[in-house]
Design an enzyme around this catalytic site. Structure first.
Site, short mmCIF file in Angstrom:
data_model
loop_
_atom_site.label_atom_id
_atom_site.label_comp_id
_atom_site.label_asym_id
_atom_site.label_seq_id
_atom_site.Cartn_x
_atom_site.Cartn_y
_atom_site.Cartn_z
N GLU A 1 14.73 -9.68 62.11
CA GLU A 1 14.37 -8.41 61.42
C GLU A 1 12.90 -8.42 61.48
O GLU A 1 12.11 -9.45 61.46
CB GLU A 1 14.92 -8.40 60.28
CG GLU A 1 16.49 -8.37 59.98
CD GLU A 1 17.23 -7.87 58.93
OE1 GLU A 1 17.19 -8.43 57.87
OE2 GLU A 1 18.09 -6.80 58.94
N CYS B 1 18.02 -16.16 50.20
CA CYS B 1 18.27 -16.85 51.41
C CYS B 1 17.75 -18.20 51.92
O CYS B 1 18.21 -18.95 52.33
CB CYS B 1 18.93 -15.90 52.59
SG CYS B 1 17.66 -14.81 53.00
N ASN C 1 21.28 -9.49 46.97
CA ASN C 1 20.18 -10.05 46.19
C ASN C 1 18.84 -9.31 46.49
O ASN C 1 17.87 -9.21 45.48
CB ASN C 1 19.73 -11.54 46.58
CG ASN C 1 19.53 -11.56 48.22
OD1 ASN C 1 20.14 -10.60 48.90
ND2 ASN C 1 19.23 -12.62 48.97
N GLU D 1 22.28 -12.11 59.54
CA GLU D 1 21.09 -12.62 58.64
C GLU D 1 21.82 -13.47 57.45
O GLU D 1 22.39 -12.89 56.51
CB GLU D 1 20.19 -11.66 57.94
CG GLU D 1 19.26 -11.11 58.89
CD GLU D 1 18.24 -12.08 59.23
OE1 GLU D 1 17.91 -13.06 58.85
OE2 GLU D 1 17.54 -11.32 60.13
P1 NAD Z 1 28.73 -12.03 51.28
O1 NAD Z 1 29.00 -12.49 52.68
O2 NAD Z 1 29.94 -12.33 50.33
O3 NAD Z 1 28.89 -10.38 51.35
C1 NAD Z 1 27.90 -9.57 52.22
C2 NAD Z 1 28.48 -8.30 52.64
O4 NAD Z 1 29.33 -8.42 53.65
C3 NAD Z 1 28.83 -7.45 51.55
O5 NAD Z 1 28.33 -6.11 51.71
C4 NAD Z 1 30.40 -7.63 51.72
O6 NAD Z 1 31.18 -6.39 50.87
C5 NAD Z 1 30.52 -7.66 53.10
N1 NAD Z 1 31.75 -8.25 53.60
C6 NAD Z 1 32.50 -9.09 53.28
N2 NAD Z 1 33.24 -9.47 53.89
C7 NAD Z 1 33.33 -8.55 55.08
C8 NAD Z 1 34.04 -8.52 56.39
N3 NAD Z 1 35.05 -9.03 56.51
N4 NAD Z 1 33.57 -7.49 57.10
C9 NAD Z 1 32.54 -6.49 56.89
N5 NAD Z 1 31.87 -6.98 55.77
C10 NAD Z 1 32.24 -7.86 54.92
O7 NAD Z 1 27.46 -12.25 50.74
P2 NAD Z 1 26.72 -12.04 49.29
O8 NAD Z 1 27.39 -12.94 48.47
O9 NAD Z 1 26.66 -10.61 49.08
O10 NAD Z 1 25.19 -12.52 49.53
C11 NAD Z 1 24.90 -13.79 49.47
C12 NAD Z 1 24.70 -14.37 50.93
O11 NAD Z 1 23.77 -13.74 51.56
C13 NAD Z 1 24.14 -15.86 50.54
O12 NAD Z 1 24.68 -16.60 51.69
C14 NAD Z 1 22.72 -15.52 51.21
O13 NAD Z 1 22.20 -16.79 51.72
C15 NAD Z 1 22.88 -14.39 52.21
N6 NAD Z 1 21.52 -13.95 52.57
C16 NAD Z 1 21.18 -14.00 54.00
C17 NAD Z 1 19.95 -13.17 54.03
C18 NAD Z 1 19.09 -13.49 55.45
O14 NAD Z 1 18.12 -12.61 55.70
N7 NAD Z 1 19.32 -14.41 56.14
C19 NAD Z 1 19.26 -12.51 52.78
C20 NAD Z 1 19.94 -12.42 51.85
C21 NAD Z 1 21.13 -12.97 51.45
#
Ligand code: NAD
Length: 487
Positions: A461, A284, A153, A250
Site C-alpha cells: 500500500e 499491525c 484498528n 495486509e
Molecule cells: P480479522 O481478520 O478478524 O478481520 C478483518 C476483516 O476481514 C473484517 O472486516 C472481517 O469482517 C473480514 N473477514 C473476516 N472473515 C472473512 C472472510 N472469510 N472473508 C472476507 N472477509 C472476512 O482482523 P481484525 O481483528 O479486524 O484486525 C486485526 C488484525 O489485522 C491483526 O492481525 C492485525 O495485525 C491486522 N492488521 C494488519 C495491518 C497491515 O497493514 N498489515 C493493519 C491493521 C491490522
C-alpha cells in the site's frame, strides 16, 4: 445514540438501509455504550453495490487522470477541514485517544487522497518500446471493481489507503469496514461524494465474516485488498484464488525491534514505546519483540518502566489522555489471557500486567505492560497479541539476534537502534520484513511502500507501488509494414 449514521450502507451516492441484515451494534469501547445500530449487508445490498460500482467505473476510467485527481485532492481538503469531527468519530469508533486520532487518522487518510490525486497524472504512464520499424507501447489499465476489507484498528486510514490509489487509477471501490468499527468509512463516502466523486465509485457495505465472502466471490469483482489477521488472509486469498482475482494482503506481525548497546537509549525507549503502546498496542507493524543488548538491558528497562508508569490512561475524548481502552471486550479478554500466559511461562512483569485500577468500572482498558526475561519459545514472544504488551528479550551478538529475529512466520516490519549506521543498514538488509526502520519506529508516510513478507502478506500500500496493485499492464504491438505470412 450519539453516532448513529442515517443508514447502514452508502451505495450509488446515497445512504441505503435493509433491516433484513444482521444487527451490528457499534460500541464505544471507553464506556461500553451502544452508539449506533446498523445492519449487515444482505445479498441484495451487495448486488446493488456491485452493480452501481460496475456501471460507474466505465466512465470514471475514461476521465483524464488530472480530472480524477482533482476530486481526490478536494476530498483531502475536506477531510482536513473536518479533522476535529472525523477524529472524534474515529475515537468513538475505536476508543483511541483523540490525542492520536487528531494527528494520525483522518490526516493520514487525507494524505493518501492528496498524494494519489497529485501523482496519478504522471504516475500511470506506460512505456514506448522500439522494435526496429515496428514498436509497442504499454499502458496501465484499471482492474475494474475492487473490494477493500478493513480491520478495526485504523478504520478511516484503511478506507483511504485502499480507495485513494484504487480510485486514482480509474477503479471503483466497494469498502467493507470491520463490523467492530463500522462508522468512519461512511463519513469518507459522504466526503468523496461532496468532493464530486460520481455516484457508485465508492460504496460502503457493512458486514462481518459472512458478508466478506459475498464480495470476494462476486464474479464482477476484480480485486480484493484485505487488512486483517493471517487466519482471515488465508481464507480470503484462497477464495480469491478460486476465481483468479488480484489480491493484496495486509496481515499481522510479530516484528523485532533491536536495540544495540551504542544506541541513543532515550530514543530507543521512545521508539519501543511508540511501537508497542500507540493505539493501545493495536498496530499491525508493532515491534513487539524488543531485543536489547545485554550491557544496556538494566538501563533500558529502568527508563522504560519510568516512562511507561507515567502514561495517562483515561477518557479518550480528553486531549490529555495518552492511552485509551482496547477496541472490544473480546480483544481485552484475548490480551489479558496472553498476559496470564506470559506470567505462567516465566516472563517477569516489569510494569502493568492487568486491568488498571485508575480507570474503574466501564471500558476495555488494559495496563501498558512490559515483560522482561522473555525467551524465544514463550507464547508471548511468538504470537501476535495486538494489545499494549511489550516483550523484552536479551541478546549478545549481531548474528545471533538476526537469526532469532528472523525465526518467525511473520515478516511485516522491524527496527534497529544503533549509532553505527553501517550496522544499521546491514541489519536492515538481513531482517526478513517488508518495512524496516533505522533509529525510529512505525513511521508510515504515504510516500513510502508499506506491506509484509512471509505470512504477513503480499502486495504494497502507499507510494507509487500501490498503483501497480490496482492496475494491470496492457501491451499493444504496432506494425508499420505489410504482414509477411509463409502461407
Ligand atoms: P480479522 O481478520 O478478524 O478481520 C478483518 C476483516 O476481514 C473484517 O472486516 C472481517 O469482517 C473480514 N473477514 C473476516 N472473515 C472473512 C472472510 N472469510 N472473508 C472476507 N472477509 C472476512 O482482523 P481484525 O481483528 O479486524 O484486525 C486485526 C488484525 O489485522 C491483526 O492481525 C492485525 O495485525 C491486522 N492488521 C494488519 C495491518 C497491515 O497493514 N498489515 C493493519 C491493521 C491490522
Amino acid at each position: 445514540m450519539r453516532a448513529q449514521p442515517p443508514a447502514s450502507h452508502f451505495i450509488d451516492g446515497a445512504y441505503v438501509e435493509d433491516t433484513n441484515g444482521t444487527l451490528i451494534e457499534s460500541i464505544y469501547p471507553a464506556t461500553e455504550e451502544v452508539i449506533a445500530r446498523l445492519h449487515a449487508a444482505t445479498p441484495d445490498v451487495v448486488e446493488r453495490a456491485v452493480a452501481s460500482a460496475r456501471e460507474a467505473q466505465k466512465a470514471w476510467a475514461h476521465l483524464s487522470p488530472t480530472a480524477r485527481g482533482r476530486i481526490l485532492r478536494k476530498a483531502a481538503d475536506l477531510m482536513r477541514e473536518r479533522n476535529q469531527e472525523l477524529s472524534e468519530l474515529e475515537t468513538l469508533d475505536t476508543g483511541k485517544p483523540i490525542q492520536e486520532t487528531i494527528v494520525a487518522d483522518p490526516t493520514s487518510g487525507a494524505d493518501a487522497f492528496e498524494y494519489f490525486g497529485g501523482i496519478i497524472a504522471a504516475g500511470q504512464n506506460g512505456s514506448h518500446i522500439p522494435l526496429g520499424s515496428d514498436f509497442a507501447y504499454t499502458k496501465r489499465v484499471p482492474l475494474g471493481v475492487c473490494v477493500g476489507i478493513g480491520a478495526w484498528n485504523y478504520p478511516q486510514q484503511i478506507a483511504c489507503w485502499k480507495s485513494a490509489p484504487a480510485l486514482a487509477a480509474g477503479n471503483a471501490m466497494i469498502f467493507k469496514p470491520s463490523e467492530t468499527t463500522p462508522l468512519g468509512a461512511l463519513k469518507i463516502a459522504e466526503i468523496l461524494s461532496e468532493a464530486g466523486l460520481p455516484k457508485g465509485l465508492f460504496n460502503v457495505v457493512q458486514g462481518d465474516r459472512h458478508t466478506g465472502p459475498l464480495l470476494v466471490d462476486h464474479p464482477h469483482v476484480a480485486k480484493v485488498s484485505l487488512t486483517g489477521s493471517v487466519a482471515t488472509g488465508r481464507k480470503v486469498a484462497a477464495a480469491a484464488a478460486g476465481h483468479l482475482k488480484h489480491v493484496t494482503m495486509e496481515l499481522g506481525g510479530k516484528s523485532p525491534l533491536i536495540v544495540f548497546s551504542d544506541a541513543d537509549l532515550d530514543s530507543a525507549v521512545g521508539g519501543a514505546m511508540l511501537g508497542n503502546f500507540y493505539s493501545s498496542g493495536q498496530v499491525c507493524s508493532n515491534g513487539t519483540r524488543v531485543f536489547v543488548q545485554r550491557q544496556v538491558k538494566d538501563a533500558f528497562l529502568d527508563r522504560l518502566k519510568a516512562r511507561t508508569d507515567a502514561i495517562q490512561l483515561g477518557d479518550p475524548l480528553d486531549p490529555a489522555t495518552q492511552m485509551g481502552p482496547l477496541v472490544s471486550h473480546a480483544q481485552r479478554e484475548k490480551v489479558l489471557s496472553y498476559i496470564e500466559k506470559g506470567k505462567a511461562e516465566g516472563a517477569r512483569v516489569v510494569t502493568g500486567g492487568g486491568i488498571p485500577n485508575s480507570v474503574s468500572g466501564e471500558g476495555y482498558y488494559v495496563q501498558p505492560t512490559v515483560f522482561a526475561d522473555v525467551t524465544d519459545d514463550m507464547t508471548i514472544a511468538r504470537e501476535e497479541i495486538f494489545g499494549p504488551v511489550m516483550c523484552v528479550l536479551d541478546f549478545d551478538h549481531e548474528d545471533e539476534v538476526i537469526e532469532r529475529a528472523n525465526a518467525s512466520e511473520f515478516g511485516l516490519a522491524g527496527g534497529v537502534f544503533t549509532a553505527d549506521l553501517s550496522r544499521g543498514h546491514r541489519v536492515a538488509d538481513r531482517l526478513e520484513a517488508g518495512t524496516l526502520w533505522i533509529n525510529t519506529y512505525n513511521l508510515c508516510p504515504v510516500e513510502i511502500p508499506f506491506g509484509g513478507s512471509k505470512q504477513s502478506g503480499f502486495g504494497r500500500e502507499n507510494s507509487l507501488a500501490a498503483l501497480d496493485h490496482y492496475t494491470e499492464l496492457k501491451t499493444v504491438y504496432v506494425a508499420t509494414g505489410k504482414v509477411e505470412a509463409p502461407y
